[in-house]
Design a protein around this motif. Structure first.
Motif, PDB file in Angstrom:
ATOM      1  N   SER A 118       0.836  -1.185   0.068  1.00 56.11           N
ATOM      2  CA  SER A 118      -0.113   0.110  -0.113  1.00 56.11           C
ATOM      3  C   SER A 118       0.782   1.245  -0.089  1.00 56.11           C
ATOM      4  O   SER A 118       0.634   2.039  -0.730  1.00 56.11           O
ATOM      5  N   SER A 136       4.422   2.624  -9.276  1.00 58.13           N
ATOM      6  CA  SER A 136       4.207   1.187  -9.788  1.00 58.13           C
ATOM      7  C   SER A 136       5.075  -0.067  -9.256  1.00 58.13           C
ATOM      8  O   SER A 136       6.026  -0.034  -9.681  1.00 58.13           O
ATOM      9  N   LYS A 177       2.740   1.662  -3.462  1.00 55.51           N
ATOM     10  CA  LYS A 177       1.684   2.022  -4.536  1.00 55.51           C
ATOM     11  C   LYS A 177       1.495   3.650  -4.617  1.00 55.51           C
ATOM     12  O   LYS A 177       1.118   4.190  -5.337  1.00 55.51           O
TER      13      LYS A 177
END
Length: 262
Positions: free
Chosen positions: A150, A157, A153
């Motif tokens: 998490s 990417s 991101k």
């Protein structure tokens, strides 16, 4: 755990660690006050942390004690000396390595029994547009893995690769921004040569690079097909392509990666 509540500690605060911190803060999903860092020169670290709203700490032990996620961002040769003294404190922490050459197996030799993931990010993480090569093999538990991915991101990417490919994936993602910056500079020089002001030239070229990359990601088109779409028979673009081919552009990029991986 919500990312706004997670405490992140950075051991080392060089270019990559500061880029990651900037990206997390810019995302709005990580509170600056929940980021803390240590580095070799505490007096130089303090103003850099204060400018970001982060907390500067004097050593790795204090960073580990105050953090849920520990980012290892020191030079590879320093890792063992930095982590072994705090090995017991690392128990139960999620360890995120950004050190080139240090994979899961290497960490298991030095700090066995800890929870770690090896990655190689690139500097565009600072603006949440990075690519982060992530080793598929890791010792994170499922909850830690969800939390760490998490966080990754938020920076761009994360792309998982086999252990044997982590090095080259890190090279392609981590070193290529320098190559693309050279392309931007060269095309900018060409524009300036033909009369375009330098600031305008760089703006045009950088937007072209960003737009072309986003188009490929959005469509999944083969780069060769994207090139062909711009090359009309007997047109201007194909003449430029021919010159680049004659200059060995493709082989130069491949040889650059070969030289690093050599």
């Amino acid at each position: 755990m919500d990312t706004r509540n997670v405490s992140i500690g950075l051991i080392g605060f060089g270019n990559m660690a500061s880029a990651m911190a900037d990206g997390w803060i810019a995302s709005g999903a990580v509170a600056a006050g929940n980021l803390r860092a240590c580095a070799g020169r505490f007096e130089a670290l303090m103003p850099r942390c204060e400018a970001r709203g982060m907390v500067a700490l004097p050593d790795a032990a204090e960073v580990v004690a105050a953090s849920d996620v520990v980012v290892v961002a020191v030079k590879p040769y320093m890792i063992e000396g930095v982590l072994v003294p705090v090995r017991e404190q690392l128990a139960g922490k999620a360890i995120l390595s950004v050190a080139a050459g240090w994979n899961c197996e290497a960490y298991e030799r030095v700090i066995p029994g800890t929870n770690h993931l090896s990655t190689v990010p690139n500097t565009p993480v600072a603006i949440n547009e990075g690519v982060i090569a992530c080793e598929k093999a890791s010792t994170l538990d499922s909850e830690q893995r969800d939390l760490v991915f998490s966080l990754l991101k938020l920076l761009g990417s994360p792309i998982e690769v086999e252990s044997r490919l982590l090095s080259v994936a890190g090279t392609v993602g981590g070193c290529s921004p320098a190559f693309i910056a050279m392309v931007i500079e060269a095309l900018g020089d060409a524009a300036v040569k033909h009369g375009i002001p330098r600031a305008t030239a760089y703006q045009m070229v950088s937007q072209m690079v960003a737009g072309t990359a986003k188009l490929q990601l959005a469509t999944g088109a083969h780069p060769g097909a994207m090139k062909d779409a711009v090359c009309s028979p007997g047109g201007t673009t194909i003449r430029g392509v021919a010159e680049l081919e004659a200059a060995g552009m493709r082989s130069a990029f491949i040889r650059a990666i070969d030289a690093i991986e050599g």
